[in-house]
Structure formats: structure tokens, C-alpha cells
Write a protein that holds these residues in place. Structure first.
Motif, PDB file in Angstrom:
ATOM      1  N   SER A 104      29.822  35.275  36.212  1.00  0.00           N
ATOM      2  CA  SER A 104      29.555  35.038  37.624  1.00  0.00           C
ATOM      3  C   SER A 104      29.096  36.305  38.323  1.00  0.00           C
ATOM      4  O   SER A 104      29.116  36.386  39.531  1.00  0.00           O
ATOM      5  N   GLY A 105      28.681  37.304  37.580  1.00  0.00           N
ATOM      6  CA  GLY A 105      28.143  38.511  38.191  1.00  0.00           C
ATOM      7  C   GLY A 105      28.855  39.779  37.784  1.00  0.00           C
ATOM      8  O   GLY A 105      28.907  40.730  38.552  1.00  0.00           O
ATOM      9  N   GLY A 106      29.416  39.837  36.582  1.00  0.00           N
ATOM     10  CA  GLY A 106      30.115  41.025  36.147  1.00  0.00           C
ATOM     11  C   GLY A 106      29.235  42.254  36.093  1.00  0.00           C
ATOM     12  O   GLY A 106      29.705  43.384  36.245  1.00  0.00           O
ATOM     13  N   VAL A 107      27.918  42.035  35.888  1.00  0.00           N
ATOM     14  CA  VAL A 107      27.000  43.170  35.858  1.00  0.00           C
ATOM     15  C   VAL A 107      26.990  43.874  37.205  1.00  0.00           C
ATOM     16  O   VAL A 107      26.918  45.103  37.287  1.00  0.00           O
ATOM     17  N   GLU A 108      27.091  43.106  38.282  1.00  0.00           N
ATOM     18  CA  GLU A 108      27.055  43.693  39.617  1.00  0.00           C
ATOM     19  C   GLU A 108      28.428  44.084  40.139  1.00  0.00           C
ATOM     20  O   GLU A 108      28.595  45.124  40.763  1.00  0.00           O
ATOM     21  N   TRP A 109      29.411  43.233  39.898  1.00  0.00           N
ATOM     22  CA  TRP A 109      30.706  43.444  40.537  1.00  0.00           C
ATOM     23  C   TRP A 109      31.709  44.173  39.645  1.00  0.00           C
ATOM     24  O   TRP A 109      32.715  44.667  40.138  1.00  0.00           O
ATOM     25  N   GLY A 110      31.486  44.200  38.363  1.00  0.00           N
ATOM     26  CA  GLY A 110      32.448  44.794  37.443  1.00  0.00           C
ATOM     27  C   GLY A 110      33.183  43.729  36.668  1.00  0.00           C
ATOM     28  O   GLY A 110      33.500  42.665  37.186  1.00  0.00           O
ATOM     29  N   ASN A 111      33.489  44.005  35.417  1.00  0.00           N
ATOM     30  CA  ASN A 111      34.149  43.045  34.539  1.00  0.00           C
ATOM     31  C   ASN A 111      35.667  43.189  34.675  1.00  0.00           C
ATOM     32  O   ASN A 111      36.235  44.218  34.317  1.00  0.00           O
ATOM     33  N   PRO A 112      36.354  42.148  35.175  1.00  0.00           N
ATOM     34  CA  PRO A 112      37.808  42.267  35.367  1.00  0.00           C
ATOM     35  C   PRO A 112      38.580  42.346  34.058  1.00  0.00           C
ATOM     36  O   PRO A 112      39.786  42.618  34.073  1.00  0.00           O
ATOM     37  N   ASN A 113      37.912  42.083  32.914  1.00  0.00           N
ATOM     38  CA  ASN A 113      38.585  42.238  31.623  1.00  0.00           C
ATOM     39  C   ASN A 113      38.700  43.699  31.215  1.00  0.00           C
ATOM     40  O   ASN A 113      39.388  44.011  30.241  1.00  0.00           O
ATOM     41  N   GLU A 114      38.027  44.598  31.957  1.00  0.00           N
ATOM     42  CA  GLU A 114      38.154  46.034  31.719  1.00  0.00           C
ATOM     43  C   GLU A 114      39.108  46.612  32.753  1.00  0.00           C
ATOM     44  O   GLU A 114      39.001  46.324  33.950  1.00  0.00           O
ATOM     45  N   GLU A 115      40.032  47.436  32.292  1.00  0.00           N
ATOM     46  CA  GLU A 115      41.113  47.917  33.161  1.00  0.00           C
ATOM     47  C   GLU A 115      40.586  48.619  34.408  1.00  0.00           C
ATOM     48  O   GLU A 115      41.105  48.420  35.517  1.00  0.00           O
ATOM     49  N   GLU A 116      39.544  49.434  34.242  1.00  0.00           N
ATOM     50  CA  GLU A 116      39.020  50.195  35.382  1.00  0.00           C
ATOM     51  C   GLU A 116      38.561  49.267  36.503  1.00  0.00           C
ATOM     52  O   GLU A 116      38.905  49.454  37.671  1.00  0.00           O
ATOM     53  N   PHE A 117      37.798  48.238  36.124  1.00  0.00           N
ATOM     54  CA  PHE A 117      37.281  47.325  37.133  1.00  0.00           C
ATOM     55  C   PHE A 117      38.371  46.389  37.643  1.00  0.00           C
ATOM     56  O   PHE A 117      38.373  46.007  38.816  1.00  0.00           O
ATOM     57  N   PHE A 118      39.296  46.007  36.785  1.00  0.00           N
ATOM     58  CA  PHE A 118      40.404  45.161  37.223  1.00  0.00           C
ATOM     59  C   PHE A 118      41.209  45.863  38.318  1.00  0.00           C
ATOM     60  O   PHE A 118      41.523  45.282  39.358  1.00  0.00           O
ATOM     61  N   ASP A 119      41.536  47.143  38.091  1.00  0.00           N
ATOM     62  CA  ASP A 119      42.310  47.893  39.083  1.00  0.00           C
ATOM     63  C   ASP A 119      41.528  48.055  40.382  1.00  0.00           C
ATOM     64  O   ASP A 119      42.104  47.986  41.478  1.00  0.00           O
ATOM     65  N   TYR A 120      40.225  48.269  40.253  1.00  0.00           N
ATOM     66  CA  TYR A 120      39.417  48.442  41.466  1.00  0.00           C
ATOM     67  C   TYR A 120      39.342  47.148  42.273  1.00  0.00           C
ATOM     68  O   TYR A 120      39.512  47.147  43.498  1.00  0.00           O
TER      69      TYR A 120
END
Length: 524
Positions: free
Chosen positions: A418-434
């Protein structure tokens, strides 16, 4: 490309409709996730202007990539249909000449009723490059973040190329004659929001009216472009052209130091003037006509009437102050002249971070009326502006842009598809925390004191589902301190993502918001 026959029926479209000059209609269909993805053409009138009962839908283009939305528009001169496939970070524009004489004829359809249209690409998409175009006598005026050497610029710059000169490598900056300086280089000092081209019927000149920001305020520039008659041919037809330049570039000045202005309701590119929208802290919204050959010549076409308001009772001033994170904040001040003479220091403030943010029509509503009532007003924008202390508003960093799609649990659903390229992949800790750091429902503080909150939603909203608003309201009521203001949750049972479509419904919604605000302040 294929064609299907259909009886007359309502269009299942996204609301974007473009008419051509031969009785046809361009429209865009939504997919199952409400993403505009297919462009169709339907012929609805015959050559004599009569309604066609047995109509034909022709699929012209389909955007298969789920990251990209499809948008259509017509060039201001009416010559081209512009088809833009875009994400937040990358875009691509296709076009087709929709004048009847330029339509390609099918061999088995000599009268042109089934004439085929082939879309061409201005420039193939390149990751991280956004652009949009406008037509200017055989040239494209390209607004893009592509800089010299292939780098990316923080703001949009202005470039040009011949129509048909495919490829970003052919884009050249629009420069000022004499100095060779780029009119808009995409740097931090000057931003570009849009360009509208005028070719007055009573003149051989061509003007480009650009809108953007500089010195912390919305600005308007008039560029007198050097375009000779030989530039009217497209590159495909063998014409030879050069990069566009401007013999002059004038930034319009206005009598009030803190004001808001932008392009207004213009419909005819052959007029010798441009209509601008203008308002300030003390001037109600107005439409002003500016002469293109002499930008100092102006006349007011219309001003909103505010009963009981006399602008001579107020003055408008502008100063600068240090803001959050050492940012420079421009502050507009509206002192009451009579009270100011007596030494009182009551001021009404509206602030924006210098060089950030865009003109938003809804943000202007009630500005003069609020000053007249003696109420202090502040404007908080998602990108900069005045920032409250952490925790003063419920849910996270109020100065950060919150983007994402709502999930069933009331949190942001930023899954890769649904747009992980733009918003960040929540399966990666860095983006999940952000993501968790600004997810509103996950940042309500236990026992914190929050102001009164009005939370609204639409039953048919495909972007922010009504249960997300309900869960957010429930979280505030359950978690906040007893000293907090009330939390009111209001669901519109007939609306979607936006407000009511008719004028009276909009006024009713606005009145409800004002009533909630005044009642929360203890005013009657």
C-alpha cells in the motif's frame, strides 16, 4: 486498446471529466481500492451535436502499478489532454492532441466517429523525479525537481522542451534574457507551485504567470516569454526550436506586507489580464485583475462583503521571530489602531514558517470575521508554522506530516503493497518505530490534560474509515485525565472523505464547528 459498446448509463468515475471538441468525454475509472487507474473515452454527441444512445467506451490507457494514481486535465489552451501517472515521489505525463483535425483516422471509419487516439509520453518516469507540464506554443513548460546533472532539487524548478522532444535530457532551464539566470532553479530561496500561460489576442506576446513562495509569503510572478512564430510547430512535424527564455520577470507587489495571493478563476488564455485571488489579515477575499503587459495596472473585480466591517479600523504589519528548531517564522500582526494609540498591546497573530506551506482555501475562512470579533487566531500547518508544546494536542508530534492508510485496528496501515516505498515498510524495525512515533492513537498520553476535541468522520469515507475516528475518540475518553475537555465524535451519515458537496451543507458544517469552538470557550 479496445472498444466496448454500451447503452447510456452513469459513469463510474473518479470525478475527473474532460470534454473534447468532437462530442467526446474522457473519464477515469476507479479500481477496487478506489485508485484511479483506467482512462476511457466515450463519444456522446454525433457530428450534428445530437445525443448518441448507443455509446462507445474506448480504453486509452491503464496504469497497472498500484503505487501510481491516474489523473487527467486539459492544457490551458485546450489543445492537449494531459494524463499524469503519479506517486508522491515519481510521476510521468502522457498527452494527446484532442483537436478534431489532429485525430488519427481509422481506415474503416473515414468520418472520424471512431477515430483512434494514441497517447505519447513527455518523458518516461525516473525514480524520484516528479514533474508536470503546461503547453506554450509548441513547447512544454516543465515544473520538476530534476536539477542540473540529474540531481534532485528541494523545490520545483522551471524547464522547457519542444513538444515531441522525449526524454528528460532535453529539458533546459527557462532563463532570464541578458543574465542567463534560471527563473526558478528549484533551490530553497524560491519555490514554484504552478504556471499558467496566456497569449493575449490583441498582442503578439506570450506571458507565463507563475505562483510560488519567496520571503515566507505566497508570491506571483509575470514572465514575458520570448517565443517566436516558428516555435508553433511540434518537434514531430520537423520544427526547430530553442529553450525558452524570458525578456522580463516581475514579482507582483501588494500594499499589505502580510497577505495571501494566488491564481484565481481564469478560463480564457487569450485575455490580456490574469485574475488573482487576494486576501490578508484585514482584507476580505478578493479577485483582482492584473494587466499582463503592465502588472502595475490592476482593478478589483469582486470582494467578499463582510457586514459591519470597516478595514480602516485595522492595520496590517509583518515581522519575524525565532521559531521552533531555530526556524524563522513570519508573523502577521493586526493591531487595532485605536487601542494601539492608547498603548494597549492586544494583537492577533497568524504565523507561518518562512518558505514553507502552500495556499489553502479552507485555511482562510473566517479570518477577517475572527479579527472583527476580537478573537485571537493562530494557524498550525502540518509543515511548519507555530508548534505547540509536546502533549498539548492529543497524539504525537503535531508539526509532522502524518501520512498513511487507516487499518482495521485504528492504526496506520503502511504495508509494503500500500505504499511501503514511500512511507516505509513497517516490517522493518526502523520504519515501524518511526510510524509508531506519530501514529495518533498510539501517542495519547495516560492521564494527560487535553483540550476539548471535535472528531469528525464520514460513513462512506474510503480513506479514513469511520471506525478509526470512533476508536481514536474512545482512546481519548478512556486515557485522558478527568480535567481534560470533552471529546465529541460526529459521524456524517451521507458523506465521504470531504465535506458536503452543496453550499448550504458546507455552511451548516462550518456553523457546527464554530458553535463547538465558541461553546468550548464558554461564550454564548
Amino acid at each position: 486498446m479496445h472498444r466496448t459498446r454500451t447503452r447510456t448509463r452513469p459513469l463510474e468515475c473518479d470525478g475527473s471529466l474532460v470534454w473534447d471538441e468532437s462530442g467526446g468525454l474522457f473519464w477515469v475509472r476507479l479500481d477496487g481500492s478506489h485508485r484511479p487507474h483506467r482512462l476511457y473515452h466515450r463519444r456522446v454527441l454525433d457530428g450534428d451535436g445530437r445525443w448518441i444512445d448507443d455509446q462507445s467506451d474506448e480504453l486509452l490507457f491503464e496504469e497497472d502499478d498500484g503505487l501510481y494514481d491516474l489523473r487527467i486535465s486539459k492544457s490551458f489552451d485546450g489543445r492537449y489532454l494531459l494524463v499524469r501517472s503519479g506517486s508522491k515521489e515519481t510521476s510521468e505525463v502522457r498527452y494527446v492532441d484532442i483537436r478534431p483535425e489532429c485525430r488519427e483516422r481509422a481506415d474503416d471509419d473515414p468520418d472520424g466517429k471512431g477515430a483512434r487516439m494514441e497517447l505519447r509520453t513527455v518523458a518516461p518516469r525516473s525514480e524520484g523525479v516528479v514533474y508536470r507540464v503546461g503547453h506554450c506554443r509548441g513547447h512544454w513548460l516543465v515544473q520538476t525537481n530534476l536539477g542540473d546533472g540529474g540531481g534532485r532539487t528541494p523545490n520545483l524548478g522551471l524547464r522547457s522542451c519542444r513538444v515531441g522532444d522525449g526524454g528528460m535530457g532535453r529539458w533546459e532551464p527557462v532563463t532570464l534574457a541578458g543574465t542567463g539566470e534560471a527563473a526558478f532553479d528549484g533551490g530553497h530561496g524560491r519555490s514554484l507551485d504552478g504556471v499558467t500561460v496566456f497569449t493575449p489576442a490583441d498582442s503578439s506576446r506570450t506571458y507565463a504567470v507563475a505562483t510560488g513562495r519567496e520571503d515566507g509569503l505566497p508570491q506571483v510572478w509575470v514572465l514575458d516569454l520570448d517565443v517566436d512564430d516558428t516555435d508553433g510547430e511540434d518537434a514531430e512535424a520537423g520544427g526547430t526550436g530553442r529553450a525558452l527564455s524570458a525578456s522580463s520577470m516581475v514579482r507582483l507587489g501588494f500594499p499589505e506586507s502580510a497577505c495571501d495571493t494566488g491564481i484565481g478563476p481564469n478560463r480564457d488564455p487569450s485575455l490580456p489580464y490574469v485574475a488573482l485571488s487576494y486576501d490578508s489579515l484585514v482584507t476580505p477575499p478578493s479577485t483582482v485583475a492584473v494587466d499582463l503587459s503592465d502588472p502595475s495596472a490592476r482593478r478589483v473585480l469582486k470582494t467578499r462583503d463582510v457586514p459591519g466591517y470597516d478595514p480602516d479600523d485595522f492595520a496590517c504589519d509583518r515581522t519575524s521571530a525565532g521559531g521552533a528548531r531555530s526556524a524563522l517564522v513570519r508573523v502577521g500582526q493586526v493591531p487595532d489602531e485605536e487601542e494601539n494609540v492608547r498603548g494597549l498591546r492586544r494583537r492577533r497573530l497568524v504565523a507561518r514558517r518562512a518558505g514553507r506551506g502552500r495556499r489553502r482555501r479552507r485555511g482562510r475562512r473566517g479570518r477577517v470575521e475572527a479579527v472583527l470579533r476580537g478573537q485571537e487566531r493562530g494557524r498550525i500547518t502540518r509543515r511548519g508554522g507555530l508548534e505547540y508544546e509536546p502533549g498539548s494536542l492529543p497524539g504525537g508530534d503535531n508539526g509532522r506530516a502524518v501520512r498513511g492508510r487507516g487499518g482495521d485496528d485504528g492504526r496506520l496501515d503502511n504495508t509494503p503493497d500500500s505504499g511501503g516505498v514511500e512511507w516505509g515498510n513497517p516490517n522493518e524495525e526502523e520504519f515501524f518505530d518511526y510510524i509508531m512515533s506519530y501514529s495518533p492513537i498510539n501517542n495519547v498520553k495516560e492521564g494527560a490534560v487535553y483540550p476539548a476535541c471535535l472528531i469528525t468522520g464520514g460513513l462512506f469515507d474510503p480513506r479514513v474509515q469511520f471506525w478509526e475516528c470512533a476508536k481514536y475518540a474512545a482512546e481519548l475518553r478512556h486515557t485522558a485525565s478527568d480535567e481534560s475537555g470533552r471529546v465529541l465524535f460526529k459521524t456524517e451519515m451521507t458523506q465521504g472523505h470531504f465535506a458536503g458537496s452543496d453550499r448550504y451543507k458546507f455552511i451548516k458544517d462550518l456553523a457546527f464547528e464554530y458553535a463547538f469552538l465558541l461553546d468550548s470557550l464558554g461564550m454564548s
